[in-house]
Write a protein that holds these residues in place. Structure first.
Motif, PDB file in Angstrom:
ATOM      1  N   LEU A 304     -28.471  13.721  83.752  1.00 33.18           N
ATOM      2  CA  LEU A 304     -29.580  13.123  83.004  1.00 33.18           C
ATOM      3  C   LEU A 304     -29.859  11.696  83.491  1.00 33.18           C
ATOM      4  O   LEU A 304     -31.021  11.271  83.540  1.00 33.18           O
ATOM      5  N   LEU A 305     -28.793  10.988  83.858  1.00 29.84           N
ATOM      6  CA  LEU A 305     -28.973   9.630  84.374  1.00 29.84           C
ATOM      7  C   LEU A 305     -29.699   9.657  85.717  1.00 29.84           C
ATOM      8  O   LEU A 305     -30.543   8.795  85.998  1.00 29.84           O
ATOM      9  N   ILE A 306     -29.398  10.653  86.535  1.00 29.87           N
ATOM     10  CA  ILE A 306     -30.110  10.827  87.804  1.00 29.87           C
ATOM     11  C   ILE A 306     -31.599  11.038  87.550  1.00 29.87           C
ATOM     12  O   ILE A 306     -32.455  10.410  88.181  1.00 29.87           O
ATOM     13  N   LEU A 307     -31.911  11.929  86.617  1.00 34.75           N
ATOM     14  CA  LEU A 307     -33.313  12.206  86.293  1.00 34.75           C
ATOM     15  C   LEU A 307     -34.009  10.963  85.740  1.00 34.75           C
ATOM     16  O   LEU A 307     -35.185  10.714  86.035  1.00 34.75           O
ATOM     17  N   VAL A 309     -33.235   7.747  86.459  1.00 36.90           N
ATOM     18  CA  VAL A 309     -33.443   6.791  87.550  1.00 36.90           C
ATOM     19  C   VAL A 309     -34.651   7.202  88.399  1.00 36.90           C
ATOM     20  O   VAL A 309     -35.468   6.365  88.788  1.00 36.90           O
ATOM     21  N   ILE A 310     -34.771   8.500  88.675  1.00 34.76           N
ATOM     22  CA  ILE A 310     -35.933   8.988  89.426  1.00 34.76           C
ATOM     23  C   ILE A 310     -37.219   8.695  88.643  1.00 34.76           C
ATOM     24  O   ILE A 310     -38.241   8.317  89.223  1.00 34.76           O
ATOM     25  N   SER A 311     -37.152   8.849  87.327  1.00 34.60           N
ATOM     26  CA  SER A 311     -38.322   8.561  86.490  1.00 34.60           C
ATOM     27  C   SER A 311     -38.736   7.100  86.604  1.00 34.60           C
ATOM     28  O   SER A 311     -39.933   6.784  86.633  1.00 34.60           O
ATOM     29  N   LEU A 312     -37.753   6.194  86.666  1.00 34.92           N
ATOM     30  CA  LEU A 312     -38.071   4.770  86.817  1.00 34.92           C
ATOM     31  C   LEU A 312     -38.853   4.526  88.098  1.00 34.92           C
ATOM     32  O   LEU A 312     -39.791   3.721  88.129  1.00 34.92           O
ATOM     33  N   LYS A 313     -38.459   5.208  89.161  1.00 32.93           N
ATOM     34  CA  LYS A 313     -39.164   5.068  90.435  1.00 32.93           C
ATOM     35  C   LYS A 313     -40.595   5.585  90.330  1.00 32.93           C
ATOM     36  O   LYS A 313     -41.550   4.920  90.721  1.00 32.93           O
ATOM     37  N   ILE A 314     -40.754   6.785  89.792  1.00 32.80           N
ATOM     38  CA  ILE A 314     -42.065   7.430  89.750  1.00 32.80           C
ATOM     39  C   ILE A 314     -43.014   6.732  88.777  1.00 32.80           C
ATOM     40  O   ILE A 314     -44.218   6.612  89.027  1.00 32.80           O
ATOM     41  N   LEU A 315     -42.474   6.258  87.675  1.00 32.86           N
ATOM     42  CA  LEU A 315     -43.310   5.638  86.647  1.00 32.86           C
ATOM     43  C   LEU A 315     -43.443   4.135  86.829  1.00 32.86           C
ATOM     44  O   LEU A 315     -43.871   3.425  85.913  1.00 32.86           O
ATOM     45  N   PHE A 339     -29.102   3.817  93.609  1.00 28.67           N
ATOM     46  CA  PHE A 339     -28.049   4.255  92.688  1.00 28.67           C
ATOM     47  C   PHE A 339     -27.901   5.774  92.667  1.00 28.67           C
ATOM     48  O   PHE A 339     -26.897   6.293  92.179  1.00 28.67           O
ATOM     49  N   ILE A 340     -28.888   6.496  93.191  1.00 33.64           N
ATOM     50  CA  ILE A 340     -28.876   7.954  93.149  1.00 33.64           C
ATOM     51  C   ILE A 340     -27.675   8.558  93.878  1.00 33.64           C
ATOM     52  O   ILE A 340     -26.995   9.450  93.330  1.00 33.64           O
ATOM     53  N   PRO A 341     -27.359   8.148  95.110  1.00 31.15           N
ATOM     54  CA  PRO A 341     -26.209   8.762  95.797  1.00 31.15           C
ATOM     55  C   PRO A 341     -24.906   8.632  95.022  1.00 31.15           C
ATOM     56  O   PRO A 341     -24.154   9.608  94.913  1.00 31.15           O
ATOM     57  N   LEU A 342     -24.619   7.451  94.488  1.00 29.90           N
ATOM     58  CA  LEU A 342     -23.383   7.269  93.727  1.00 29.90           C
ATOM     59  C   LEU A 342     -23.346   8.211  92.525  1.00 29.90           C
ATOM     60  O   LEU A 342     -22.317   8.843  92.251  1.00 29.90           O
ATOM     61  N   LEU A 343     -24.459   8.336  91.820  1.00 26.71           N
ATOM     62  CA  LEU A 343     -24.504   9.213  90.646  1.00 26.71           C
ATOM     63  C   LEU A 343     -24.289  10.675  91.030  1.00 26.71           C
ATOM     64  O   LEU A 343     -23.590  11.411  90.333  1.00 26.71           O
ATOM     65  N   PHE A 344     -24.871  11.102  92.146  1.00 22.40           N
ATOM     66  CA  PHE A 344     -24.670  12.475  92.593  1.00 22.40           C
ATOM     67  C   PHE A 344     -23.210  12.732  92.963  1.00 22.40           C
ATOM     68  O   PHE A 344     -22.665  13.803  92.683  1.00 22.40           O
ATOM     69  N   PHE A 345     -22.561  11.754  93.582  1.00 26.30           N
ATOM     70  CA  PHE A 345     -21.161  11.948  93.968  1.00 26.30           C
ATOM     71  C   PHE A 345     -20.237  11.910  92.756  1.00 26.30           C
ATOM     72  O   PHE A 345     -19.206  12.579  92.741  1.00 26.30           O
ATOM     73  N   LEU A 346     -20.582  11.127  91.742  1.00 28.71           N
ATOM     74  CA  LEU A 346     -19.817  11.162  90.498  1.00 28.71           C
ATOM     75  C   LEU A 346     -19.998  12.512  89.804  1.00 28.71           C
ATOM     76  O   LEU A 346     -19.040  13.070  89.246  1.00 28.71           O
ATOM     77  N   LEU A 347     -21.210  13.041  89.856  1.00 26.41           N
ATOM     78  CA  LEU A 347     -21.471  14.378  89.317  1.00 26.41           C
ATOM     79  C   LEU A 347     -20.641  15.415  90.067  1.00 26.41           C
ATOM     80  O   LEU A 347     -20.041  16.312  89.449  1.00 26.41           O
ATOM     81  N   LEU A 348     -20.574  15.276  91.383  1.00 27.20           N
ATOM     82  CA  LEU A 348     -19.766  16.191  92.190  1.00 27.20           C
ATOM     83  C   LEU A 348     -18.301  16.126  91.788  1.00 27.20           C
ATOM     84  O   LEU A 348     -17.627  17.158  91.673  1.00 27.20           O
ATOM     85  N   GLY A 349     -17.792  14.910  91.572  1.00 23.01           N
ATOM     86  CA  GLY A 349     -16.402  14.762  91.148  1.00 23.01           C
ATOM     87  C   GLY A 349     -16.119  15.481  89.845  1.00 23.01           C
ATOM     88  O   GLY A 349     -15.082  16.139  89.690  1.00 23.01           O
ATOM     89  N   GLU A 350     -17.049  15.374  88.889  1.00 25.11           N
ATOM     90  CA  GLU A 350     -16.882  16.068  87.614  1.00 25.11           C
ATOM     91  C   GLU A 350     -16.909  17.583  87.799  1.00 25.11           C
ATOM     92  O   GLU A 350     -16.125  18.316  87.193  1.00 25.11           O
TER      93      GLU A 350
END
Length: 570
Positions: A304-307, A309-315, A339-350
Motif C-alpha cells: 500500500l505504501l508503494i501504491l 508513493v506512486i500516487s504522489l508522483k502521478i498526482l 523510495f520505490i526500490p527499497l519498499l519493493f525489496f522490503l516487501l520481498l523480504g516479508e
C-alpha cells in the motif's frame, strides 16, 4: 601475495566480484564505452565538470559564478557541492570520476542492503542474490547514494533506536556525504512522524533516533546551504526557475493517470528504471493465494505504501496546485520514486519468510536479478549490440506505442536517452578542438549558442554557452532567453535551447545520420546580441542566414565525430 589476497577476497565476496565485472568495460574500452546520456552526461555530469574546470569545487562562497554558462551561473544553484562525488571530479579525469563513483555507490548499496536484511530477515536463504540485485539497480549513480544508500540509512536508525554507537552515526554521515538532497525533506518528515509516534507510545523521546535526526539534518543543511538559499530567497535576481506558477500546471487525463500508474508500477521511469517489481508482484499474488492476507500485515503495508508513493508522483500537478512551500523547488514529483526500490525489496523480504517450493524461489530471485541486469543500460549497452540492448531497456515499442498509444506522448527512440553514441563520440573533443583552433580566440572572450547540438557537448569542450540544460537557475534568465525565439517559451523548463519544429520531433542532439540537414531559422538576432552572443554552432545549414545577417564561416566534420557543425558568426 597481493594477487592471492585479492583472489581470496573475491571468493568470499563473489557479489562484489560481479559488481566489479560489470564495470570492467569502462576500464577495457575506456572512453569508447557507453555512459547514460539523458539527465546524466547532458546535465548532472556536466555540472560537476564545470565546477572542476572553473576551479569552484569546494568553494564556500555560494555567490561566486561559473562563467562558462548563461553569462554566469551562481554556485548556489548547484546541489551537493561538498560531497564525495565532487572530490572524485577534483582528483580524476571526469570519465573515471564517474566510474569510481558508480563503483562506490553500488558497493554502498550492496553492504547497506546486507546489513538491513541481516537485521530484519536474518534467516532468509539466498540473500546474496537480493543484495547483488539491489546494488546493480538501473538508475543514475551521478546522484550518488540517494537511492542505493537508503537501506544503510534505514539500518542506522533501526540500530539507533536501541543503542547509540558511532558506527550508526557514521552510516548517517556516509549517506549524507555520498548523496544528493532531494530525498532529505521526505526522510526528515518520516523521522518527525516516527519520533512523535515513539514519544506518545513510550512517553519519552528516543534519544538515539533524535540524535540521528539532528545529525542528518544539520549535516544536510550545512553541505547544501546554497541550494536552500536559492529555494527560499525572495530576491528577484535569485528566484529559481523551478518556482512554478499555478496557471502553468498541466493536469493529466484519466487515461494518462492509468497509463502512468501502470508504467511506474512495472517499469518505473528512466531514472530510476526497473523491471524488478514484476517478479515481486507475482510472488505477492502467489502469497495471497496460498496464505491469504491480514490487513495489519507488513506485506500489505509495504504494498500500500508503494501504491501511495506512486500516487504522489502521478498526482504531483494537484499537489503543486496547493502551492506548498518548497514543493516545486525540490522537484518532489521525480525524486519521490527513489523510495520505490527499497519498499519493493522490503516487501520481498516479508514474502520470503513464507514457505514456497525451491523452484519458485529460484525462478523469482534469478528473474529478479537478470531482468534487472538487462534493464541497466550501462551494462547492456557496453556488453551487447545496441539494437538488442535497446529491446531490453525500453518498453516503448509495445507498451507505449501499441498498448497505450496516445496515452503516452514519448517517442520510441530518443537520441539523448538511448543512443549509439559512446562517451567519446558524444563529446567529440577532437572536432571541437578544431573549431576552437580555427576561431583562435580565448574562449572566455566570446559566447556561443547551439542549434541542434546539445549545449552540454560544447560546455564539456570548454566553450562559454548562452544555452544549457540546467536543473536549477535564476528565473530571470528564462525571461531573457524567451526573447530569442518568440514562437517558443521556456517558462519553467530546464532546457534552455534553440528550437525548430522541423527537428525537435526527430532529434535533440542531432548527428549526421538524422534526416534533416537544412532549415530556415526563426530567431531574434538582437536578443542574441543583447546576451553577447558571437557564434551559432549549428547541426544544420541555416538557409536564411543572409536574411538574418549572419556570416557563414565554415562547416566542420571529421571521421571520429558523428556531428556536422556549421559555424555562423553574428
Amino acid at each position: 601475495m597481493k594477487l592471492k589476497i585479492i583472489s581470496n577476497f573475491l571468493k568470499s565476496n563473489f557479489p562484489l566480484g560481479i559488481i566489479l565485472f560489470v564495470h570492467l568495460p569502462f576500464f577495457v574500452f575506456g572512453k569508447a564505452s557507453y555512459i547514460e546520456i539523458l539527465d546524466n552526461l547532458n546535465a548532472e555530469f556536466i555540472y560537476n565538470h564545470l565546477l572542476a574546470i572553473s576551479d569552484n569545487i569546494f568553494n564556500f562562497n555560494q555567490f561566486d559564478k561559473v562563467e562558462n554558462v548563461i553569462n554566469g551561473w551562481s554556485l548556489l544553484y548547484i546541489h551537493s557541492q561538498f560531497k564525495i562525488l565532487k572530490l572524485l571530479f577534483f582528483l580524476f579525469d571526469p570519465f573515471y570520476a564517474y566510474v569510481f563513483n558508480s563503483l562506490l555507490v553500488r558497493i554502498i548499496g550492496y553492504f547497506g542492503m546486507k546489513l538491513l536484511f541481516k537485521e530484519l530477515y536474518p534467516k532468509l536463504k539466498h540473500k546474496e542474490i537480493i543484495f547483488l540485485t539491489f546494488a546493480l539497480l538501473p538508475g543514475m549513480v551521478i546522484f550518488g547514494s540517494c537511492l542505493w544508500g537508503l537501506p544503510l540509512l534505514l539500518w542506522s536508525f533501526i540500530k539507533l533506536k536501541y543503542e547509540i554507537r558511532f558506527t550508526y552515526i557514521f552510516a548517517i554521515i556516509l549517506y549524507v556525504i555520498s548523496s544528493t538532497p532531494y530525498q532529505y525533506p521526505f526522510i526528515s518528515l518520516a523521522l518527525i512522524v516516527y519520533i512523535g509516534y515513539l514519544f506518545f507510545r513510550d512517553k519519552k523521546l528516543n534519544k538515539g533516533i533524535l540524535l540521528g535526526f539532528i545529525v542528518f539534518n544539520f549535516l544536510g543543511i550545512l553541505l547544501d546551504f546554497g541550494l536552500l538559499v536559492s529555494s527560499v530567497t525572495s530576491y528577484p535576481e535569485l528566484i529559481s526557475h523551478r518556482t512554478k506558477e499555478i496557471s502553468n500546471v498541466l493536469y493529466p487525463s484519466i487515461n494518462g493517470v492509468f497509463y502512468q500508474y501502470f508504467k511506474i508500477l512495472i517499469f518505473g521511469e528512466f531514472n530510476p528504471s526497473h523491471f524488478f517489481s514484476l517478479p515481486i508482484i507475482i510472488l505477492f499474488l502467489v502469497n495471497i493465494y496460498k496464505f491469504g492476507i491480514k490487513f495489519n500485515s507488513l506485506k500489505l503495508r509495504y504494498f500500500l505504501l508503494i501504491l501511495f508513493v506512486i500516487s504522489l508522483k502521478i498526482l504531483t500537478p494537484y499537489i503543486i496546485a496547493l502551492d506548498l512551500p518548497l514543493v516545486s523547488n525540490f522537484g518532489f514529483d521525480r525524486k519521490i520514486l527513489y523510495f520505490i526500490p527499497l519498499l519493493f525489496f522490503l516487501l520481498l523480504g516479508e514474502l520470503l519468510k513464507y514457505k514456497y517450493s525451491n523452484s519458485l524461489v529460484f525462478v523469482i530471485l534469478f528473474s529478479l536479478l537478470f531482468t534487472n541486469l538487462f534493464r541497466n543500460i550501462e551494462i547492456t549497452y557496453n556488453l551487447l549490440p545496441k539494437q538488442i540492448a535497446h529491446a531490453f531497456v525500453s518498453e516503448d515499442e509495445f507498451f507505449k506505442n501499441k498498448l497505450f498509444k496516445n496515452s503516452s506522448k514519448s517517442r520510441f527512440l530518443d537520441v539523448d536517452e538511448f543512443s549509439n553514441l559512446n562517451y567519446d563520440k558524444y563529446f567529440s573533443e577532437s572536432l571541437f578542438d578544431e573549431i576552437s583552433a580555427y576561431i583562435n580566440t580565448d574562449k572566455k572572450n566570446y559566447r556561443i549558442i547551439n542549434l541542434g547540438i546539445s549545449p552540454s557537448v560544447t560546455l564539456f569542450n570548454g566553450f562559454y554557452n548562452l544555452d544549457g540544460y540546467l536543473s536549477n537557475h535564476p528565473k530571470v534568465y528564462n525571461h531573457k532567453f524567451d526573447k530569442i525565439q518568440t514562437n517558443y517559451s521556456v517558462k519553467n523548463q530546464h532546457k534552455l535551447r534553440l528550437k525548430y519544429q522541423g527537428y525537435n520531433n526527430i532529434c535533440n542532439n542531432c548527428i549526421k545520420s538524422d534526416p534533416i540537414s537544412k532549415l530556415e531559422l526563426d530567431i531574434n538576432i538582437k536578443s542574441l546580441l543583447d546576451l553577447n552572443c558571437s557564434y551559432i554552432f549549428s547541426a544544420f545549414q541555416i538557409t536564411n542566414y543572409k536574411k538574418l545577417k549572419l556570416n557563414f564561416i565554415k562547416k566542420f566534420e571529421n571521421n571520429d565525430s558523428p556531428y556536422n557543425v556549421y559555424l555562423y558568426k553574428l
